[in-house]
Write a protein that holds these residues in place. Sequence first.
Motif, short mmCIF file in Angstrom:
data_model
loop_
_atom_site.label_atom_id
_atom_site.label_comp_id
_atom_site.label_asym_id
_atom_site.label_seq_id
_atom_site.Cartn_x
_atom_site.Cartn_y
_atom_site.Cartn_z
N VAL A 154 0.81 -1.22 0.00
CA VAL A 154 0.00 0.00 0.00
C VAL A 154 0.84 1.27 0.00
O VAL A 154 0.36 2.33 -0.38
CB VAL A 154 -0.99 -0.02 1.18
CG1 VAL A 154 -0.28 0.11 2.51
CG2 VAL A 154 -2.07 1.02 1.03
N GLY A 155 2.10 1.17 0.41
CA GLY A 155 2.96 2.35 0.43
C GLY A 155 4.33 2.05 -0.14
O GLY A 155 4.84 0.93 0.02
N ARG A 156 4.91 3.05 -0.81
CA ARG A 156 6.27 2.86 -1.35
C ARG A 156 7.20 3.85 -0.66
O ARG A 156 6.97 5.06 -0.67
CB ARG A 156 6.28 3.10 -2.86
CG ARG A 156 7.64 2.76 -3.48
CD ARG A 156 7.62 2.82 -4.97
NE ARG A 156 7.40 4.20 -5.40
CZ ARG A 156 7.15 4.53 -6.66
NH1 ARG A 156 7.06 3.61 -7.60
NH2 ARG A 156 6.97 5.79 -6.99
N LYS A 157 8.25 3.31 -0.08
CA LYS A 157 9.25 4.10 0.62
C LYS A 157 10.57 3.35 0.56
O LYS A 157 10.58 2.12 0.64
CB LYS A 157 8.82 4.34 2.07
CG LYS A 157 9.69 5.33 2.83
CD LYS A 157 9.08 5.66 4.18
CE LYS A 157 9.95 6.65 4.93
NZ LYS A 157 9.39 6.97 6.25
N PHE A 158 11.65 4.07 0.43
CA PHE A 158 12.98 3.48 0.33
C PHE A 158 13.10 2.50 -0.83
O PHE A 158 13.78 1.48 -0.75
CB PHE A 158 13.39 2.79 1.64
CG PHE A 158 13.37 3.69 2.85
CD1 PHE A 158 13.90 4.96 2.81
CD2 PHE A 158 12.82 3.24 4.04
CE1 PHE A 158 13.88 5.78 3.93
CE2 PHE A 158 12.79 4.05 5.16
CZ PHE A 158 13.33 5.32 5.11
N GLY A 159 12.39 2.80 -1.91
CA GLY A 159 12.51 2.00 -3.12
C GLY A 159 11.80 0.66 -3.10
O GLY A 159 12.07 -0.18 -3.95
N ARG A 160 10.92 0.45 -2.15
CA ARG A 160 10.17 -0.80 -2.12
C ARG A 160 8.76 -0.57 -1.62
O ARG A 160 8.46 0.47 -1.05
CB ARG A 160 10.86 -1.86 -1.27
CG ARG A 160 10.88 -1.57 0.22
CD ARG A 160 11.34 -2.73 1.04
NE ARG A 160 10.23 -3.62 1.36
CZ ARG A 160 10.22 -4.47 2.35
NH1 ARG A 160 11.29 -4.62 3.10
NH2 ARG A 160 9.19 -5.24 2.57
N TYR A 161 7.90 -1.54 -1.85
CA TYR A 161 6.52 -1.48 -1.38
C TYR A 161 6.39 -2.16 -0.03
O TYR A 161 7.07 -3.15 0.24
CB TYR A 161 5.58 -2.15 -2.40
CG TYR A 161 5.40 -1.31 -3.63
CD1 TYR A 161 4.47 -0.27 -3.65
CD2 TYR A 161 6.16 -1.54 -4.77
CE1 TYR A 161 4.31 0.51 -4.78
CE2 TYR A 161 6.00 -0.76 -5.90
CZ TYR A 161 5.07 0.26 -5.89
OH TYR A 161 4.92 1.04 -6.99
N TRP A 162 5.49 -1.62 0.80
CA TRP A 162 5.29 -2.12 2.16
C TRP A 162 3.82 -2.46 2.37
O TRP A 162 2.93 -1.76 1.91
CB TRP A 162 5.70 -1.06 3.19
CG TRP A 162 7.13 -0.66 3.09
CD1 TRP A 162 7.65 0.33 2.31
CD2 TRP A 162 8.22 -1.24 3.78
NE1 TRP A 162 9.01 0.39 2.47
CE2 TRP A 162 9.39 -0.56 3.37
CE3 TRP A 162 8.34 -2.28 4.71
CZ2 TRP A 162 10.65 -0.87 3.86
CZ3 TRP A 162 9.60 -2.58 5.19
CH2 TRP A 162 10.74 -1.89 4.77
N ASP A 163 3.59 -3.53 3.13
CA ASP A 163 2.25 -3.91 3.56
C ASP A 163 1.93 -3.22 4.89
O ASP A 163 2.85 -2.96 5.69
CB ASP A 163 2.15 -5.42 3.80
CG ASP A 163 2.37 -6.26 2.55
OD1 ASP A 163 2.37 -5.69 1.43
OD2 ASP A 163 2.56 -7.48 2.70
N VAL A 164 0.65 -2.98 5.13
CA VAL A 164 0.21 -2.45 6.43
C VAL A 164 -0.88 -3.37 6.95
O VAL A 164 -1.92 -3.55 6.31
CB VAL A 164 -0.31 -1.01 6.32
CG1 VAL A 164 -0.90 -0.55 7.65
CG2 VAL A 164 0.79 -0.06 5.87
#
Length: 172
Positions: A154-164
């Motif tokens: 759901v979010g992209r930070k530091f060049g990768r996607y993250w789940d929440v």
Amino acid sequence: MPPEHGDMQVRAGAETDLTALTDLYNHYIRETAITFDTAPFSPAQRRPWLLSHPKDGPHRLLVAQGGDGGLLGYATSSAFRPKGAYATSVETTVYCAPDAAGRGVGTLLYTALFAALADEDVHRAYAGITQPNEASGRLHARFGFRPIGTFTEVGRKFGRYWDVAWYQKDLR
């Protein structure tokens, strides 16, 4: 009397805490995916956030400080969504100073926060936890939160996607 634990005390956040609160949050912006903010804030930019958490009501800001007066962390209950029907739901969060991890700061803050919310017209509390974050999952489970679903990538930070992963706590 404010909650205490050893050399720690919890109290309502105040404008005098703004710089320390901003510095702590900016650490998580720069160093982690725990928050999806990507650019650090100045204290002036962060001031409206602080003012949106009065000393009473369902939207609180509590800070933990050490015996030396230093900020050890903070917890908030904030509006879950801006539409009126969501008024009895809050989103909660805890941020601990990096050097305060494992000292019970999060537990002390959540204990005080949920005690403060006990007399408010709040039905549910929600928490979104960027994955992986086992420590936050354990803290929330300890306070009766249960997992209700995961937003994948759901979010992209530091060049990768993250789940929440989303958690819910029944308050009433």
